[in-house]
Design a protein around this motif. Structure first.
Motif, PDB file in Angstrom:
ATOM      1  N   LEU A   2       0.144  -1.091   0.224  1.00  0.00           N
ATOM      2  CA  LEU A   2       0.132  -0.239  -0.005  1.00  0.00           C
ATOM      3  C   LEU A   2       0.968   1.433  -0.045  1.00  0.00           C
ATOM      4  CD1 LEU A   2      -2.442  -0.956   2.314  1.00  0.00           C
ATOM      5  CD2 LEU A   2      -2.871  -1.127   0.358  1.00  0.00           C
ATOM      6  N   PRO A   3       0.902   2.564  -1.041  1.00  0.00           N
ATOM      7  CA  PRO A   3       1.724   3.357  -0.623  1.00  0.00           C
ATOM      8  C   PRO A   3       1.617   4.158   0.049  1.00  0.00           C
ATOM      9  CG  PRO A   3      -0.427   3.926  -2.126  1.00  0.00           C
ATOM     10  CD  PRO A   3      -0.627   1.840  -1.716  1.00  0.00           C
ATOM     11  N   THR A   4       0.571   4.388   0.916  1.00  0.00           N
ATOM     12  CA  THR A   4       0.677   4.972   2.255  1.00  0.00           C
ATOM     13  C   THR A   4       1.154   4.856   3.306  1.00  0.00           C
ATOM     14  OG1 THR A   4      -1.526   4.286   2.931  1.00  0.00           O
ATOM     15  CG2 THR A   4      -2.044   6.129   1.457  1.00  0.00           C
ATOM     16  N   VAL A   5       1.746   3.282   3.605  1.00  0.00           N
ATOM     17  CA  VAL A   5       2.248   2.728   3.927  1.00  0.00           C
ATOM     18  C   VAL A   5       4.182   2.854   4.524  1.00  0.00           C
ATOM     19  CG1 VAL A   5       2.826   0.153   5.475  1.00  0.00           C
ATOM     20  CG2 VAL A   5       0.390   0.532   4.990  1.00  0.00           C
ATOM     21  N   LYS A   6       4.417   3.175   5.073  1.00  0.00           N
ATOM     22  CA  LYS A   6       5.665   3.838   5.327  1.00  0.00           C
ATOM     23  C   LYS A   6       6.963   2.932   5.928  1.00  0.00           C
ATOM     24  CE  LYS A   6       5.047   7.209   2.716  1.00  0.00           C
ATOM     25  NZ  LYS A   6       5.231   6.355   0.932  1.00  0.00           N
ATOM     26  N   ALA A   7       6.029   1.733   7.288  1.00  0.00           N
ATOM     27  CA  ALA A   7       6.400   1.284   8.290  1.00  0.00           C
ATOM     28  C   ALA A   7       5.722   0.200   8.859  1.00  0.00           C
ATOM     29  CB  ALA A   7       6.676   1.602   9.488  1.00  0.00           C
ATOM     30  N   LEU A   8       6.188  -0.830   9.685  1.00  0.00           N
ATOM     31  CA  LEU A   8       5.443  -1.924   9.908  1.00  0.00           C
ATOM     32  C   LEU A   8       4.989  -2.099  11.083  1.00  0.00           C
ATOM     33  CD1 LEU A   8       5.092  -4.737   7.074  1.00  0.00           C
ATOM     34  CD2 LEU A   8       3.253  -2.802   7.416  1.00  0.00           C
ATOM     35  N   GLY A   9       3.701  -2.225  12.212  1.00  0.00           N
ATOM     36  CA  GLY A   9       3.853  -2.747  13.363  1.00  0.00           C
ATOM     37  C   GLY A   9       3.527  -4.813  13.363  1.00  0.00           C
ATOM     38  N   THR A  10       3.918  -5.010  15.016  1.00  0.00           N
ATOM     39  CA  THR A  10       3.492  -6.850  14.592  1.00  0.00           C
ATOM     40  C   THR A  10       2.385  -6.219  15.724  1.00  0.00           C
ATOM     41  OG1 THR A  10       4.771  -7.382  16.416  1.00  0.00           O
ATOM     42  CG2 THR A  10       5.449  -7.713  14.485  1.00  0.00           C
ATOM     43  N   THR A  11       1.417  -7.046  15.701  1.00  0.00           N
ATOM     44  CA  THR A  11       0.707  -7.081  16.671  1.00  0.00           C
ATOM     45  C   THR A  11       0.596  -8.643  18.014  1.00  0.00           C
ATOM     46  OG1 THR A  11      -1.968  -7.767  17.401  1.00  0.00           O
ATOM     47  CG2 THR A  11      -0.905  -7.910  15.370  1.00  0.00           C
ATOM     48  N   SER A  12       0.459  -8.246  18.980  1.00  0.00           N
ATOM     49  CA  SER A  12       1.216  -9.288  20.173  1.00  0.00           C
ATOM     50  C   SER A  12       0.064 -10.568  20.502  1.00  0.00           C
ATOM     51  CB  SER A  12       1.551  -9.083  21.591  1.00  0.00           C
ATOM     52  OG  SER A  12       0.437  -8.284  22.013  1.00  0.00           O
ATOM     53  N   ALA A  13      -1.650 -10.668  19.727  1.00  0.00           N
ATOM     54  CA  ALA A  13      -2.576 -11.200  19.657  1.00  0.00           C
ATOM     55  C   ALA A  13      -2.422 -11.139  18.399  1.00  0.00           C
ATOM     56  CB  ALA A  13      -3.536  -9.709  19.998  1.00  0.00           C
ATOM     57  N   GLY A  14      -2.177 -10.637  17.837  1.00  0.00           N
ATOM     58  CA  GLY A  14      -2.440 -11.885  16.030  1.00  0.00           C
ATOM     59  C   GLY A  14      -1.192 -12.393  15.680  1.00  0.00           C
ATOM     60  N   LEU A  15      -0.564 -12.432  16.553  1.00  0.00           N
ATOM     61  CA  LEU A  15       0.849 -12.792  16.019  1.00  0.00           C
ATOM     62  C   LEU A  15       0.706 -14.340  17.056  1.00  0.00           C
ATOM     63  CD1 LEU A  15       4.283 -11.005  16.025  1.00  0.00           C
ATOM     64  CD2 LEU A  15       3.431 -12.657  14.680  1.00  0.00           C
ATOM     65  N   ALA A  16       0.300 -14.298  17.750  1.00  0.00           N
ATOM     66  CA  ALA A  16      -0.376 -14.721  19.163  1.00  0.00           C
ATOM     67  C   ALA A  16      -1.419 -16.261  18.467  1.00  0.00           C
ATOM     68  CB  ALA A  16      -0.715 -14.595  20.595  1.00  0.00           C
ATOM     69  N   ALA A  17      -2.755 -15.057  18.198  1.00  0.00           N
ATOM     70  CA  ALA A  17      -4.129 -16.079  17.421  1.00  0.00           C
ATOM     71  C   ALA A  17      -3.545 -16.740  16.329  1.00  0.00           C
ATOM     72  CB  ALA A  17      -4.374 -15.091  16.715  1.00  0.00           C
ATOM     73  N   ALA A  18      -2.069 -16.619  15.590  1.00  0.00           N
ATOM     74  CA  ALA A  18      -1.651 -17.223  14.638  1.00  0.00           C
ATOM     75  C   ALA A  18      -0.887 -18.384  14.763  1.00  0.00           C
ATOM     76  CB  ALA A  18      -1.080 -16.064  13.375  1.00  0.00           C
ATOM     77  N   HIS A  19      -0.666 -18.803  15.872  1.00  0.00           N
ATOM     78  CA  HIS A  19       0.350 -19.854  16.117  1.00  0.00           C
ATOM     79  C   HIS A  19      -0.292 -20.546  17.436  1.00  0.00           C
ATOM     80  CE1 HIS A  19       3.550 -17.107  14.832  1.00  0.00           C
ATOM     81  NE2 HIS A  19       4.706 -18.071  14.916  1.00  0.00           N
ATOM     82  N   GLY A  20      -2.061 -20.388  17.157  1.00  0.00           N
ATOM     83  CA  GLY A  20      -2.816 -21.153  18.221  1.00  0.00           C
ATOM     84  C   GLY A  20      -2.957 -20.843  19.885  1.00  0.00           C
ATOM     85  N   VAL A  21      -1.913 -19.529  19.969  1.00  0.00           N
ATOM     86  CA  VAL A  21      -1.605 -18.927  21.458  1.00  0.00           C
ATOM     87  C   VAL A  21      -2.729 -17.417  21.687  1.00  0.00           C
ATOM     88  CG1 VAL A  21       0.077 -21.050  22.160  1.00  0.00           C
ATOM     89  CG2 VAL A  21      -0.032 -18.515  21.145  1.00  0.00           C
TER      90      VAL A  21
END
Length: 169
Positions: free
Chosen positions: A38-57
């Motif tokens: 996306l052209p408006t995105v200049k950096a990314l963050g991570t989400t602790s809840a999202g990372l955890a959910a993606a790993h099933g915890v």
């Protein structure tokens, strides 16, 4: 003895008064690629809840540190944008552990971190608690020290998390 703080990074430069920094939170390689396009995105963050959910915890440092590092490595490999990691309480028992873990993240090319002062999640039945401010300050200093030891810039977001407690309403 650590050297002087390195010069600010391009990620630091994105934090300017009066300008919006759109920092979408990602949880895997696919989401990192999607938002990086996306052209408006200049950096990314991570989400602790999202990372955890993606790993099933659950959230709250229930994700194994090795799994967090692998996920961040994948996200970093998927984008040239700066990445800031939600590090919760530092994935460590003490400031020395925060220093080591932040060093590992810096070795992966991370530009920033969030460090929270929350000790626990009220959803776990203990009502939630905040860390001692002096301990939180030690963890923040340890993160800064890890960056200084490597001569790398690191944007540190020191967070105070407020837990919504349904019983209190």
């Amino acid at each position: 003895m650590p050297s002087a703080a390195p010069a600010p990074s391009p990620f630091h430069a994105l934090h300017r008064a009066g300008e919006l920094l759109f920092l979408p939170c990602v949880w895997d390689v696919a989401s990192a690629r999607l938002f990086s396009a996306l052209p408006t995105v200049k950096a990314l963050g991570t989400t602790s809840a999202g990372l955890a959910a993606a790993h099933g915890v659950g959230d709250g440092q229930q994700l194994a540190p090795a799994d967090l590092l692998r996920a961040v490595e994948g996200i970093r490999s998927a984008t040239a944008l700066p990445v800031s990691v939600d590090l919760e309480r530092g994935y460590a028992e003490d400031a020395d552990g925060v220093h080591r873990f932040v060093g590992e993240l810096l070795d992966l090319g991370v530009s920033g971190i969030n460090l929270e002062d929350g000790l626990s999640d009220p959803g776990r039945g203990d009502g939630g608690a905040l860390a001692d401010p002096a301990e939180h300050a030690e963890r923040l200093a340890a993160a800064r020290s890890a960056a200084a030891d490597r001569g790398l810039p690191l944007f540190v977001n020191a967070r105070t998390d407020v837990w919504w407690n349904p019983a209190a309403t």
